[in-house]
Design a protein around this motif. Structure first.
Motif, PDB file in Angstrom:
ATOM      1  N   UNK A  41       0.860  -1.187   0.000  1.00 53.24           N
ATOM      2  CA  UNK A  41       0.000   0.000   0.000  1.00 53.24           C
ATOM      3  C   UNK A  41       0.895   1.236   0.000  1.00 53.24           C
ATOM      4  N   UNK A  42       0.714   2.088  -1.021  1.00 50.29           N
ATOM      5  CA  UNK A  42       1.550   3.279  -1.160  1.00 50.29           C
ATOM      6  C   UNK A  42       0.651   4.448  -1.546  1.00 50.29           C
ATOM      7  N   UNK A  43       0.653   5.503  -0.715  1.00 55.55           N
ATOM      8  CA  UNK A  43      -0.207   6.655  -0.991  1.00 55.55           C
ATOM      9  C   UNK A  43       0.583   7.884  -1.445  1.00 55.55           C
ATOM     10  N   UNK A  44       1.842   7.725  -1.752  1.00 53.81           N
ATOM     11  CA  UNK A  44       2.676   8.844  -2.179  1.00 53.81           C
ATOM     12  C   UNK A  44       3.717   9.236  -1.143  1.00 53.81           C
ATOM     13  N   UNK A  45       3.426   8.955   0.126  1.00 55.26           N
ATOM     14  CA  UNK A  45       4.391   9.287   1.185  1.00 55.26           C
ATOM     15  C   UNK A  45       4.658   8.111   2.118  1.00 55.26           C
ATOM     16  N   UNK A  46       3.664   7.265   2.363  1.00 54.39           N
ATOM     17  CA  UNK A  46       3.801   6.152   3.298  1.00 54.39           C
ATOM     18  C   UNK A  46       3.620   4.836   2.551  1.00 54.39           C
ATOM     19  N   UNK A  47       4.433   3.846   2.948  1.00 52.92           N
ATOM     20  CA  UNK A  47       4.348   2.514   2.341  1.00 52.92           C
ATOM     21  C   UNK A  47       4.077   1.494   3.447  1.00 52.92           C
ATOM     22  N   UNK A  48       3.069   0.652   3.208  1.00 49.75           N
ATOM     23  CA  UNK A  48       2.716  -0.378   4.189  1.00 49.75           C
ATOM     24  C   UNK A  48       2.834  -1.735   3.502  1.00 49.75           C
ATOM     25  N   UNK A  49       3.544  -2.658   4.143  1.00 51.83           N
ATOM     26  CA  UNK A  49       3.783  -3.979   3.569  1.00 51.83           C
ATOM     27  C   UNK A  49       2.530  -4.850   3.694  1.00 51.83           C
ATOM     28  N   UNK A  50       2.476  -6.001   3.017  1.00 57.16           N
ATOM     29  CA  UNK A  50       1.300  -6.876   3.085  1.00 57.16           C
ATOM     30  C   UNK A  50       0.961  -7.378   4.492  1.00 57.16           C
ATOM     31  N   UNK A  51       1.941  -7.389   5.412  1.00 53.74           N
ATOM     32  CA  UNK A  51       1.634  -7.822   6.780  1.00 53.74           C
ATOM     33  C   UNK A  51       1.173  -6.669   7.659  1.00 53.74           C
ATOM     34  N   UNK A  52       1.060  -5.451   7.084  1.00 54.76           N
ATOM     35  CA  UNK A  52       0.536  -4.302   7.821  1.00 54.76           C
ATOM     36  C   UNK A  52       1.580  -3.444   8.506  1.00 54.76           C
ATOM     37  N   UNK A  53       2.864  -3.681   8.293  1.00 56.85           N
ATOM     38  CA  UNK A  53       3.928  -2.891   8.911  1.00 56.85           C
ATOM     39  C   UNK A  53       4.311  -1.714   8.016  1.00 56.85           C
ATOM     40  N   UNK A  54       4.679  -0.594   8.630  1.00 56.64           N
ATOM     41  CA  UNK A  54       5.082   0.593   7.889  1.00 56.64           C
ATOM     42  C   UNK A  54       6.560   0.491   7.527  1.00 56.64           C
ATOM     43  N   UNK A  55       6.860   0.761   6.259  1.00 56.16           N
ATOM     44  CA  UNK A  55       8.253   0.770   5.806  1.00 56.16           C
ATOM     45  C   UNK A  55       8.779   2.197   5.887  1.00 56.16           C
ATOM     46  N   UNK A  56      10.067   2.336   6.134  1.00 51.50           N
ATOM     47  CA  UNK A  56      10.686   3.652   6.293  1.00 51.50           C
ATOM     48  C   UNK A  56      11.258   4.116   4.959  1.00 51.50           C
ATOM     49  N   UNK A  57      11.143   5.409   4.728  1.00 49.92           N
ATOM     50  CA  UNK A  57      11.648   5.988   3.495  1.00 49.92           C
ATOM     51  C   UNK A  57      13.163   5.936   3.487  1.00 49.92           C
ATOM     52  N   UNK A  58      13.733   5.506   2.356  1.00 47.93           N
ATOM     53  CA  UNK A  58      15.175   5.306   2.279  1.00 47.93           C
ATOM     54  C   UNK A  58      15.874   6.361   1.430  1.00 47.93           C
ATOM     55  N   UNK A  59      15.145   7.098   0.635  1.00 41.44           N
ATOM     56  CA  UNK A  59      15.782   8.099  -0.214  1.00 41.44           C
ATOM     57  C   UNK A  59      14.797   9.167  -0.631  1.00 41.44           C
ATOM     58  N   UNK A  60      15.268  10.407  -0.728  1.00 42.23           N
ATOM     59  CA  UNK A  60      14.390  11.512  -1.107  1.00 42.23           C
ATOM     60  C   UNK A  60      14.209  11.595  -2.616  1.00 42.23           C
ATOM     61  N   UNK A  61      15.271  11.913  -3.308  1.00 41.51           N
ATOM     62  CA  UNK A  61      15.193  12.132  -4.751  1.00 41.51           C
ATOM     63  C   UNK A  61      16.091  11.121  -5.449  1.00 41.51           C
TER      64      UNK A  61
END
Length: 157
Positions: A13-33
């Motif tokens: 799940x990706x809404x443009x700023x936050x990414x959630x994995x299939x198990x429901x955990x939030x992934x951390x952003x690794x790079x800006x540009x």
């Protein structure tokens, strides 16, 4: 045993700023540009080790779960504005006045000699072994190249 089908970026799940994995955990952003070497912009995310290591979906999330600790995922945003590939930069360099002068000088160097010996004379490898024997064979091929040049350009006419 058949390997399980791996999750694709579309399964996250990706809404443009936050990414959630299939198990429901939030992934951390690794790079800006992030920009790939082909000029595509991307947003990259990485799972936290405390979430990924005990996860029950590791086998479907990672190609090699025994080696990899966390999942990484990238979402591509299209071509980056003003980004040139290595090929584009080389085209601009060659098309400039300095580049044209460099290419002209290249033809006067020894490169054509190596091309002639390798492709026209089929000197792909040396047939003899030892440094002294290879040196003699190389000098023989070069002598043949020079005699051929003298013959083609009318020496002694």
């Amino acid at each position: 045993m058949k390997k399980p089908v791996l999750f694709k970026p579309a399964d996250f799940a990706f809404d443009g700023t936050i990414c959630i994995c299939p198990s429901g955990k939030t992934l951390h952003r690794k790079g800006q540009h992030c920009v790939t070497d082909r000029g595509y912009r991307s947003i990259r995310f990485r799972g936290a080790e405390e979430d990924c290591v005990p996860c029950t979906l590791r086998d479907r999330c990672l190609r090699t779960p025994e080696k990899t600790k966390t999942r990484q995922v990238a979402f591509f945003q299209g071509k980056a504005e003003g980004h040139e590939t290595h090929t584009d930069r080389m085209k601009h360099k060659i098309d400039s006045a300095a580049g044209k002068a460099m290419i002209t000088r290249r033809f006067a160097t020894v490169e054509p000699v190596f091309g002639n010996l390798r492709y026209n004379k089929r000197l792909d490898r040396f047939t003899l072994r030892s440094k002294s024997k290879v040196d003699v064979q190389w000098k023989l091929w070069c002598m043949m190249h020079n005699i051929e040049k003298l013959g083609h350009h009318g020496y002694g006419m």
